[in-house]
Structures are given as structure tokens and as C-alpha cells.
Design an enzyme around this catalytic site. Structure first.
Site, PDB file in Angstrom:
ATOM      1  N   LYS A  36      -3.014   5.157  -2.486  1.00  0.00           N
ATOM      2  CA  LYS A  36      -3.946   5.979  -1.721  1.00  0.00           C
ATOM      3  C   LYS A  36      -4.361   7.157  -2.599  1.00  0.00           C
ATOM      4  O   LYS A  36      -3.501   7.773  -3.239  1.00  0.00           O
ATOM      5  CB  LYS A  36      -3.253   6.503  -0.460  1.00  0.00           C
ATOM      6  CG  LYS A  36      -2.926   5.406   0.532  1.00  0.00           C
ATOM      7  CD  LYS A  36      -4.196   4.858   1.131  1.00  0.00           C
ATOM      8  CE  LYS A  36      -3.928   3.879   2.245  1.00  0.00           C
ATOM      9  NZ  LYS A  36      -5.162   3.388   2.859  1.00  0.00           N
TER      10      LYS A  36
ATOM     11  N   LYS B 164     -10.255  -6.694   8.035  1.00  0.00           N
ATOM     12  CA  LYS B 164      -9.172  -6.306   8.953  1.00  0.00           C
ATOM     13  C   LYS B 164      -9.554  -6.764  10.344  1.00  0.00           C
ATOM     14  O   LYS B 164     -10.619  -6.388  10.842  1.00  0.00           O
ATOM     15  CB  LYS B 164      -9.015  -4.784   8.993  1.00  0.00           C
ATOM     16  CG  LYS B 164      -8.264  -4.182   7.845  1.00  0.00           C
ATOM     17  CD  LYS B 164      -8.108  -2.685   8.082  1.00  0.00           C
ATOM     18  CE  LYS B 164      -7.492  -2.038   6.861  1.00  0.00           C
ATOM     19  NZ  LYS B 164      -7.813  -0.611   6.803  1.00  0.00           N
TER      20      LYS B 164
ATOM     21  N   GLY C 218      -4.473  -4.279   6.199  1.00  0.00           N
ATOM     22  CA  GLY C 218      -3.443  -4.133   7.224  1.00  0.00           C
ATOM     23  C   GLY C 218      -3.548  -2.772   7.864  1.00  0.00           C
ATOM     24  O   GLY C 218      -4.125  -1.849   7.286  1.00  0.00           O
TER      25      GLY C 218
ATOM     26  N   SER D 173       0.863  -1.175   0.000  1.00  0.00           N
ATOM     27  CA  SER D 173       0.000   0.000   0.000  1.00  0.00           C
ATOM     28  C   SER D 173       0.900   1.225   0.000  1.00  0.00           C
ATOM     29  O   SER D 173       1.738   1.381   0.898  1.00  0.00           O
ATOM     30  CB  SER D 173      -0.876  -0.054   1.250  1.00  0.00           C
ATOM     31  OG  SER D 173      -1.638   1.114   1.354  1.00  0.00           O
TER      32      SER D 173
ATOM     33  N   ASP E 136      -7.377   3.260  -2.990  1.00  0.00           N
ATOM     34  CA  ASP E 136      -8.075   3.315  -1.707  1.00  0.00           C
ATOM     35  C   ASP E 136      -8.250   4.772  -1.309  1.00  0.00           C
ATOM     36  O   ASP E 136      -7.266   5.503  -1.189  1.00  0.00           O
ATOM     37  CB  ASP E 136      -7.248   2.569  -0.648  1.00  0.00           C
ATOM     38  CG  ASP E 136      -7.898   2.593   0.725  1.00  0.00           C
ATOM     39  OD1 ASP E 136      -9.069   3.006   0.827  1.00  0.00           O
ATOM     40  OD2 ASP E 136      -7.228   2.186   1.691  1.00  0.00           O
TER      41      ASP E 136
ATOM     42  N   ASP F 156     -14.147  -1.140   3.165  1.00  0.00           N
ATOM     43  CA  ASP F 156     -13.241  -1.340   4.301  1.00  0.00           C
ATOM     44  C   ASP F 156     -13.920  -0.731   5.545  1.00  0.00           C
ATOM     45  O   ASP F 156     -14.576  -1.445   6.319  1.00  0.00           O
ATOM     46  CB  ASP F 156     -11.893  -0.666   3.981  1.00  0.00           C
ATOM     47  CG  ASP F 156     -10.916  -0.601   5.147  1.00  0.00           C
ATOM     48  OD1 ASP F 156     -11.269  -1.006   6.256  1.00  0.00           O
ATOM     49  OD2 ASP F 156      -9.774  -0.127   4.970  1.00  0.00           O
TER      50      ASP F 156
ATOM     51  N   LYS G  42      -1.327  -0.926  -4.179  1.00  0.00           N
ATOM     52  CA  LYS G  42      -2.521  -0.125  -3.859  1.00  0.00           C
ATOM     53  C   LYS G  42      -2.062   1.308  -3.674  1.00  0.00           C
ATOM     54  O   LYS G  42      -1.110   1.572  -2.931  1.00  0.00           O
ATOM     55  CB  LYS G  42      -3.152  -0.686  -2.583  1.00  0.00           C
ATOM     56  CG  LYS G  42      -4.129   0.238  -1.880  1.00  0.00           C
ATOM     57  CD  LYS G  42      -4.924  -0.539  -0.838  1.00  0.00           C
ATOM     58  CE  LYS G  42      -5.023   0.230   0.471  1.00  0.00           C
ATOM     59  NZ  LYS G  42      -5.857  -0.494   1.470  1.00  0.00           N
TER      60      LYS G  42
ATOM     61  N   GLU H   1     -11.453   1.103  -3.477  1.00  0.00           N
ATOM     62  CA  GLU H   1     -11.778   0.803  -2.082  1.00  0.00           C
ATOM     63  C   GLU H   1     -12.310   2.038  -1.357  1.00  0.00           C
ATOM     64  O   GLU H   1     -11.692   3.098  -1.385  1.00  0.00           O
ATOM     65  CB  GLU H   1     -10.502   0.288  -1.401  1.00  0.00           C
ATOM     66  CG  GLU H   1     -10.700  -0.189   0.015  1.00  0.00           C
ATOM     67  CD  GLU H   1      -9.405  -0.726   0.625  1.00  0.00           C
ATOM     68  OE1 GLU H   1      -8.396  -0.854  -0.097  1.00  0.00           O
ATOM     69  OE2 GLU H   1      -9.409  -1.012   1.832  1.00  0.00           O
TER      70      GLU H   1
HETATM   71  O1  NPG Z   1       0.496  -2.411   4.952  1.00  0.00           O
HETATM   72  O2  NPG Z   1      -0.405  -2.427   6.930  1.00  0.00           O
HETATM   73  C1  NPG Z   1      -0.218  -1.939   5.812  1.00  0.00           C
HETATM   74  C2  NPG Z   1      -0.941  -0.664   5.465  1.00  0.00           C
HETATM   75  C3  NPG Z   1      -2.122  -0.906   4.639  1.00  0.00           C
HETATM   76  O3  NPG Z   1      -3.004   1.031   3.595  1.00  0.00           O
HETATM   77  C4  NPG Z   1      -2.972   0.317   4.572  1.00  0.00           C
HETATM   78  N1  NPG Z   1      -3.655   0.587   5.670  1.00  0.00           N
HETATM   79  O4  NPG Z   1      -6.613   2.391   5.087  1.00  0.00           O
HETATM   80  O5  NPG Z   1      -6.105   0.345   4.769  1.00  0.00           O
HETATM   81  C5  NPG Z   1      -5.825   1.462   5.184  1.00  0.00           C
HETATM   82  C6  NPG Z   1      -4.462   1.747   5.772  1.00  0.00           C
HETATM   83  C7  NPG Z   1      -4.461   2.160   7.208  1.00  0.00           C
HETATM   84  C8  NPG Z   1      -3.286   2.545   7.765  1.00  0.00           C
HETATM   85  C9  NPG Z   1      -5.585   2.171   7.968  1.00  0.00           C
HETATM   86  C10 NPG Z   1      -3.235   2.964   9.070  1.00  0.00           C
HETATM   87  C11 NPG Z   1      -5.529   2.560   9.283  1.00  0.00           C
HETATM   88  C12 NPG Z   1      -4.364   2.979   9.820  1.00  0.00           C
END
Ligand code: NPG
Length: 369
Positions: free
Chosen positions: A163, A262, A290, A135, A188, A238, A161, A213
Site C-alpha cells: 500500500k 472484486k 480482496g 497485500s 496500490d 480498482d 502488494k 493500482e
Molecule cells: O487480502 O483481502 C485482502 C486485502 C486486499 O488490499 C486489499 N484490499 O484496496 O484492495 C484494497 C484493500 C481493501 C481492504 C479494500 C479493505 C477495501 C477494504
């Protein structure tokens, strides 16, 4: 099994590089671990909450308080303690799903370590390795984004992915797609758009994405359903999916065709499995999200992602993508996969020395209500 003592361990862990999303920048994680000692041995869990309530309502300090005051005493009063019953014992407390997930994980780890069974086996995992992606946060410039993606592709990641947020969507996406025409790409938005972005979101079809997403706010199921009729790209939810009930509702409404699971968002590994089971029965693909976990939460995520319904690569990258030094043994990329731990429980060991070096605060919890 019975709880004998519980320790909450709080440790600040700087990320290898800042991670920017539509809800803010993370430069470090305010990590909260749950360490249980039972009559059959110890177990570890991770609460995935972050320092600020920007992803959802929960934040580390609040999770810590709720664990100390209500969740740990509720579980400590169970005389025939089993991981499978922890969720029901904590039901009186509303929300605080990341805190609940951390405590359930620790109890499951203790139980499975004592039984000599891996978490993946217990959950019904069917793979020895899982496909993972990476990500990539919002960067100061588009060139830096393309450079970061190139670095991850060189590392072996085959799914990326990105953002996105208002002002950072079509142009960065066009640049990454031009540089990597065949890369499996998804985006996302972390709930950052409003209804007026509908046309722009539908126009993302031109990039051949695996999925879009969570473009809209968690409660905007109807808006997501409307977008689903307007674009060919699959929609994934999500933040909207807090439980198996939310999942059924979103699917019935046509608000998504893919579900991100998650552990910390849905209240634990066993609710995560229930969501997986519902989706699997309805042939709805799921994948494991994650929240920048340490090796403890990462081990749990990898075990979960070994279940058969997890068909898209997980947001579970190698440890070195997050930490200079993790608090457990590292997860290392093999091709574009991570190995599922085969050891009992989570299958990883927390390194007390690393915790001490990082200045972890260890707090004993009073078990009485
Ligand atoms: O690799 O753990 C990882 C990060 C994946 O993008 C990711 N997490 O929105 O999904 C999400 C984001 C996130 C990060 C969400 C921190 C909440 C806190």
C-alpha cells in the site's frame, strides 16, 4: 426455487494485525453475512462492505438497511428464483453493490448446493488451485515493513502488494526492493494521489513493478490515461471499475491495461464474470482483489479466480493472515496457491458455534415489500 426466509448475520471480527491504507486503518471487520433458506435448501453470502464509507460510499450499516428494506423483498417476490436472475431483480436499487453481491452469492450458493455443482464449475473455472499474493498495509516504520514482507515471503507468498500513499511511496519501496530484488511486487494507492504526483508515479518504473493500482480518484480516467503514456509500468484500476460498462470505458480510454475484479465492488459474481469475459475477449489480464473477507466471501473469490482470464496472483491470502479463527474451514497456503473448493456451492460450511462465540447478531428479515 423460492425464498422462504432470510437472516442477516452481523459479526465483529478482529484482524490478526491492523491493516493501514491511504483511506484509514482497519483493526476489525464489521462483517455482514446473508443467510437464505429456500425450498431447496440454504445458502450463504458475504457483503464485503466495511464499517466506514472510506473505500467507497457503501458501509455495513447502509448495506444492512438496503438489504432489509429493498433487496431482500425484491428477491423474495420472485417465484422462479435463480441466481442468474437476482441481479436484474435488484436493478431498481442504485449502487449498494456489496449488498447486492452478498444476496446474489447466497442465492447462488443455495441453488448450486441443491444441484450438487461447485461455484467454480458453474462460473466456468478451469483451475484446481489459484496463485495468490499478499497485500501489505502501511506500517509505522520502513524496518517493520521489510520485516512483515520477509515473514510473508517465508510463509510462501511469491507476490507482494504494498500500500502506498503520499509520504509513503519511494522510500519504503526502495527498501523492500533492496531486500527482495526478485520478488514480484506491485503497489496500490487506493485513489490517494492527485495530478501533482504524476512525476513521482512515473519514476516508480525503476522498481520493476508488476503494476501500479489506482493512483488517482475513481472518476479520474483521463488522468490515469495520461499517466499510462508517461510510464512503462502497467496501470491497473480498482475503485474506478464498478461494472462491465466502466471496464469498457476505461479500456477504450487507455486508462488501464490490467483490471482488478472484486465481487463486492461490482455488484456480484455474475457481473464479475461479465467483466472477466470482456477482458478475456480483449486479451486484457485481470486478477481478483480482496476486501478482507471471511471464509464465505473468500470461497467465492477463490472460485472466481479459477476462471482462465485471471492471470495475476489474487489478493486472496490464507485465512490465518486475517483471522485467528475463521467462521468456515480455513484456506491454507500450499506453496503460493490456495485450493479451489470442489464441494457444492461455495464448498465451505459456516460454523454456527464460532458465530455464537464471536457474539454474532442474527436478524430475521421481513420478506414483504
Ligand atoms: O487480502 O483481502 C485482502 C486485502 C486486499 O488490499 C486489499 N484490499 O484496496 O484492495 C484494497 C484493500 C481493501 C481492504 C479494500 C479493505 C477495501 C477494504
Amino acid at each position: 426455487m423460492r425464498l422462504q426466509s432470510v437472516e442477516l448475520v452481523r459479526v465483529a471480527m478482529p484482524l490478526v494485525r491492523p491493516f493501514r491504507t491511504s483511506f484509514g486503518v482497519q483493526e476489525a471487520r464489521d462483517v455482514l453475512l446473508v443467510h437464505v433458506i429456500t425450498d431447496v435448501g440454504e445458502g450463504w453470502g458475504e457483503c464485503a462492505a466495511h464499517a466506514e464509507p472510506f473505500y467507497n460510499e457503501e458501509f455495513t450499516e447502509s448495506a444492512l438497511l438496503v438489504l432489509q428494506r429493498w433487496l431482500v423483498p425484491a428477491v423474495a417476490s420472485m417465484t422462479d428464483l435463480r441466481g442468474a436472475d437476482v441481479g436484474a431483480a435488484m436493478q431498481q436499487v442504485k449502487g449498494y453493490r456489496a449488498a447486492k453481491a452478498g444476496l446474489e452469492m447466497a442465492v447462488l450458493d443455495a441453488e448450486l448446493r441443491a444441484a450438487g455443482v461447485s461455484l467454480a464449475t458453474y462460473l466456468g473455472g478451469t483451475r484446481e488451485a489459484i496463485d495468490v499474493g499478499v497485500s501489505v498495509g502501511i506500517t509505522p516504520t520502513i524496518d517493520q515493513l521489510v520485516e512483515q514482507v520477509a515473514g510473508y515471503v517465508a510463509d510462501g507468498y511469491q507476490r507482494v502488494k504494498l500500500k502506498i500513499m503520499s509520504g509513503w511511496d519511494v522510500l519504503p519501496l526502495r527498501a523492500v526492493r533492496a531486500a527482495f530484488p526478485h520478488l514480484a511486487l506491485q503497489v496500490d494507492a487506493n485513489a490517494g494521489y492527485r495530478a501533482d504526483a504524476m512525476d513521482m508515479l512515473a519514476s516508480l518504473d525503476e522498481f520493476g513493478l508488476l503494476m501500479i493500482e489506482q493512483p488517482f480518484a475513481p472518476e479520474e480516467l483521463a488522468l490515469h490515461a495520461q499517466l499510462a503514456t508517461r510510464c512503462a509500468t502497467a496501470l491497473c484500476l480498482d475503485e474506478s471499475i464498478l461494472s462491465v460498462v466502466h471496464t469498457a470505458m476505461a479500456l477504450d480510454m487507455g486508462a488501464c491495461s490490467i483490471v482488478n475484479i472484486k465481487v463486492g465492488r461490482v455488484g456480484g459474481l455474475l457481473e464479475a464474470r461479465r467483466i472477466h469475459d470482456l477482458c478475456h475477449a480483449r486479451t486484457v489480464p485481470v486478477w481478483c482483489g480482496g476486501m478482507l473477507e471471511t471464509g464465505v466471501g473468500r470461497a467465492a473469490n477463490v472460485a472466481l479466480a479459477s476462471l482462465p482470464g485471471f492471470v495475476y496472483p489474487a489478493d486472496i491470502s490464507a485465512s490465518e493472515r486475517y483471522w485467528r479463527r475463521d467462521i468456515t474451514e480455513s484456506f491454507v497456503l500450499r506453496g503460493s496457491t490456495l485450493a479451489v473448493p470442489a464441494g457444492a456451492g461455495l464448498g465451505v460450511t459456516v460454523d454456527d458455534e464460532v458465530l455464537a462465540e464471536l457474539g454474532a447478531r442474527r436478524m430475521a428479515v421481513d420478506l414483504r415489500e
